[in-house]
Design a protein around this motif. Sequence first.
Motif, PDB file in Angstrom:
ATOM      1  N   LEU A  93       0.553  -1.161   0.029  1.00  0.00           N
ATOM      2  CA  LEU A  93      -0.225  -0.183   0.228  1.00  0.00           C
ATOM      3  C   LEU A  93       0.813   1.254   0.251  1.00  0.00           C
ATOM      4  CD1 LEU A  93      -2.934  -1.055   2.248  1.00  0.00           C
ATOM      5  CD2 LEU A  93      -2.674  -1.206  -0.067  1.00  0.00           C
ATOM      6  N   ASN A  94       2.000   0.855   0.355  1.00  0.00           N
ATOM      7  CA  ASN A  94       3.215   1.726   0.114  1.00  0.00           C
ATOM      8  C   ASN A  94       3.568   2.263  -1.030  1.00  0.00           C
ATOM      9  OD1 ASN A  94       5.059   4.072   0.362  1.00  0.00           O
ATOM     10  ND2 ASN A  94       6.452   2.557   1.831  1.00  0.00           N
ATOM     11  N   PRO A  95       3.251   4.164  -1.355  1.00  0.00           N
ATOM     12  CA  PRO A  95       3.676   4.467  -2.779  1.00  0.00           C
ATOM     13  C   PRO A  95       4.685   4.113  -3.049  1.00  0.00           C
ATOM     14  CG  PRO A  95       3.324   6.013  -1.573  1.00  0.00           C
ATOM     15  CD  PRO A  95       2.679   5.282  -0.869  1.00  0.00           C
ATOM     16  N   PHE A  96       5.471   4.376  -2.367  1.00  0.00           N
ATOM     17  CA  PHE A  96       7.207   4.332  -2.835  1.00  0.00           C
ATOM     18  C   PHE A  96       7.364   2.604  -2.725  1.00  0.00           C
ATOM     19  CE2 PHE A  96       5.887   8.267  -1.087  1.00  0.00           C
ATOM     20  CZ  PHE A  96       6.729   8.979  -1.987  1.00  0.00           C
ATOM     21  N   TYR A  97       7.030   1.252  -2.466  1.00  0.00           N
ATOM     22  CA  TYR A  97       7.568   0.509  -2.087  1.00  0.00           C
ATOM     23  C   TYR A  97       7.816  -0.467  -3.025  1.00  0.00           C
ATOM     24  CZ  TYR A  97       7.288  -4.633  -1.568  1.00  0.00           C
ATOM     25  OH  TYR A  97       7.502  -6.178  -1.312  1.00  0.00           O
ATOM     26  N   GLU A  98       7.889  -0.353  -4.454  1.00  0.00           N
ATOM     27  CA  GLU A  98       8.877  -0.835  -5.737  1.00  0.00           C
ATOM     28  C   GLU A  98      10.237   0.103  -4.836  1.00  0.00           C
ATOM     29  OE1 GLU A  98       8.312  -3.238  -7.065  1.00  0.00           O
ATOM     30  OE2 GLU A  98       6.525  -3.461  -6.241  1.00  0.00           O
ATOM     31  N   GLN A  99      10.062   1.292  -4.937  1.00  0.00           N
ATOM     32  CA  GLN A  99      11.464   2.056  -5.296  1.00  0.00           C
ATOM     33  C   GLN A  99      12.522   1.538  -3.516  1.00  0.00           C
ATOM     34  OE1 GLN A  99       8.710   3.145  -5.693  1.00  0.00           O
ATOM     35  NE2 GLN A  99       9.109   3.709  -7.789  1.00  0.00           N
ATOM     36  N   VAL A 100      11.585   1.257  -2.479  1.00  0.00           N
ATOM     37  CA  VAL A 100      12.267   1.381  -1.695  1.00  0.00           C
ATOM     38  C   VAL A 100      13.245  -0.530  -1.727  1.00  0.00           C
ATOM     39  CG1 VAL A 100      12.433   0.811   1.024  1.00  0.00           C
ATOM     40  CG2 VAL A 100      11.589   3.090  -0.022  1.00  0.00           C
ATOM     41  N   VAL A 101      12.444  -0.950  -2.282  1.00  0.00           N
ATOM     42  CA  VAL A 101      13.370  -2.794  -2.716  1.00  0.00           C
ATOM     43  C   VAL A 101      13.804  -2.371  -3.569  1.00  0.00           C
ATOM     44  CG1 VAL A 101      12.114  -4.913  -3.379  1.00  0.00           C
ATOM     45  CG2 VAL A 101      10.769  -3.677  -1.910  1.00  0.00           C
ATOM     46  N   GLY A 102      13.851  -1.962  -4.174  1.00  0.00           N
ATOM     47  CA  GLY A 102      15.076  -1.570  -5.754  1.00  0.00           C
ATOM     48  C   GLY A 102      15.852  -0.943  -4.725  1.00  0.00           C
ATOM     49  N   LEU A 103      15.963  -0.196  -3.822  1.00  0.00           N
ATOM     50  CA  LEU A 103      16.952   0.532  -3.830  1.00  0.00           C
ATOM     51  C   LEU A 103      17.482  -1.042  -2.405  1.00  0.00           C
ATOM     52  CD1 LEU A 103      18.979   3.159  -3.026  1.00  0.00           C
ATOM     53  CD2 LEU A 103      17.721   3.463  -1.281  1.00  0.00           C
ATOM     54  N   ARG A 104      17.349  -1.397  -1.893  1.00  0.00           N
ATOM     55  CA  ARG A 104      17.135  -2.254  -0.735  1.00  0.00           C
ATOM     56  C   ARG A 104      18.631  -3.493  -1.788  1.00  0.00           C
ATOM     57  NH1 ARG A 104      17.267  -7.373   1.213  1.00  0.00           N
ATOM     58  NH2 ARG A 104      17.681  -7.416   4.091  1.00  0.00           N
ATOM     59  N   PHE A 105      17.765  -3.753  -2.633  1.00  0.00           N
ATOM     60  CA  PHE A 105      17.977  -4.841  -4.294  1.00  0.00           C
ATOM     61  C   PHE A 105      19.985  -4.131  -4.258  1.00  0.00           C
ATOM     62  CE2 PHE A 105      18.755  -6.463  -8.075  1.00  0.00           C
ATOM     63  CZ  PHE A 105      18.843  -7.865  -7.508  1.00  0.00           C
ATOM     64  N   ARG A 106      19.779  -2.960  -4.788  1.00  0.00           N
ATOM     65  CA  ARG A 106      21.109  -2.091  -5.071  1.00  0.00           C
ATOM     66  C   ARG A 106      22.103  -1.996  -4.177  1.00  0.00           C
ATOM     67  NH1 ARG A 106      17.245   1.176  -6.865  1.00  0.00           N
ATOM     68  NH2 ARG A 106      18.367   2.446  -6.627  1.00  0.00           N
ATOM     69  N   ALA A 107      21.988  -2.008  -2.787  1.00  0.00           N
ATOM     70  CA  ALA A 107      22.738  -2.345  -1.842  1.00  0.00           C
ATOM     71  C   ALA A 107      23.285  -3.373  -1.515  1.00  0.00           C
ATOM     72  CB  ALA A 107      22.093  -1.944  -0.631  1.00  0.00           C
ATOM     73  N   LEU A 108      22.081  -4.564  -1.439  1.00  0.00           N
ATOM     74  CA  LEU A 108      22.708  -5.710  -1.168  1.00  0.00           C
ATOM     75  C   LEU A 108      23.705  -6.419  -3.072  1.00  0.00           C
ATOM     76  CD1 LEU A 108      19.553  -7.623  -0.505  1.00  0.00           C
ATOM     77  CD2 LEU A 108      21.853  -7.765   0.867  1.00  0.00           C
ATOM     78  N   CYS A 109      23.451  -5.541  -4.111  1.00  0.00           N
ATOM     79  CA  CYS A 109      24.040  -6.335  -4.807  1.00  0.00           C
ATOM     80  C   CYS A 109      25.861  -5.820  -5.025  1.00  0.00           C
ATOM     81  CB  CYS A 109      23.654  -5.547  -6.530  1.00  0.00           C
ATOM     82  SG  CYS A 109      21.592  -7.241  -6.698  1.00  0.00           S
ATOM     83  N   TYR A 110      25.626  -4.357  -4.574  1.00  0.00           N
ATOM     84  CA  TYR A 110      26.953  -3.725  -4.222  1.00  0.00           C
ATOM     85  C   TYR A 110      28.001  -4.175  -3.102  1.00  0.00           C
ATOM     86  CZ  TYR A 110      30.923  -0.026  -2.950  1.00  0.00           C
ATOM     87  OH  TYR A 110      31.526   0.824  -2.413  1.00  0.00           O
TER      88      TYR A 110
END
Length: 123
Positions: A93-110
Amino acid sequence: MKTSHATVSHANASQIVWAVQKTSAEVLSVPQGESQSSFAPLQPIRQWLDAIEVQNPATANLLCRVIPSRCPFERTVKLFDRTLFSIPPLCKLNPFYEQVVGLRFRALCYLADECHEDVSHYC
């Protein structure tokens, strides 16, 4: 849009990659006959979150600790081994959910690709 690939030795790694690929495909595809809405007041914040690049191990570790891997609101309430009710995951329901999950994924990848750290404790 930058594509990141990570070599993560964890059981959920394939699910994470699948979710990111599915999300990317959904974002890029617009059904025929439908146009995107011209009124999008949250779009600048979404673009800002998508544009954040993780280039510091301390920042990447902080993001992986702060952003949960699962929705923390999802619960199953039981009493004497009987399920009374379940609370569904409300994070979508969070309008920024996809962007926050993507940011976490980029951090994990880094952390996995650039710093060669074991990220299994974040999953």
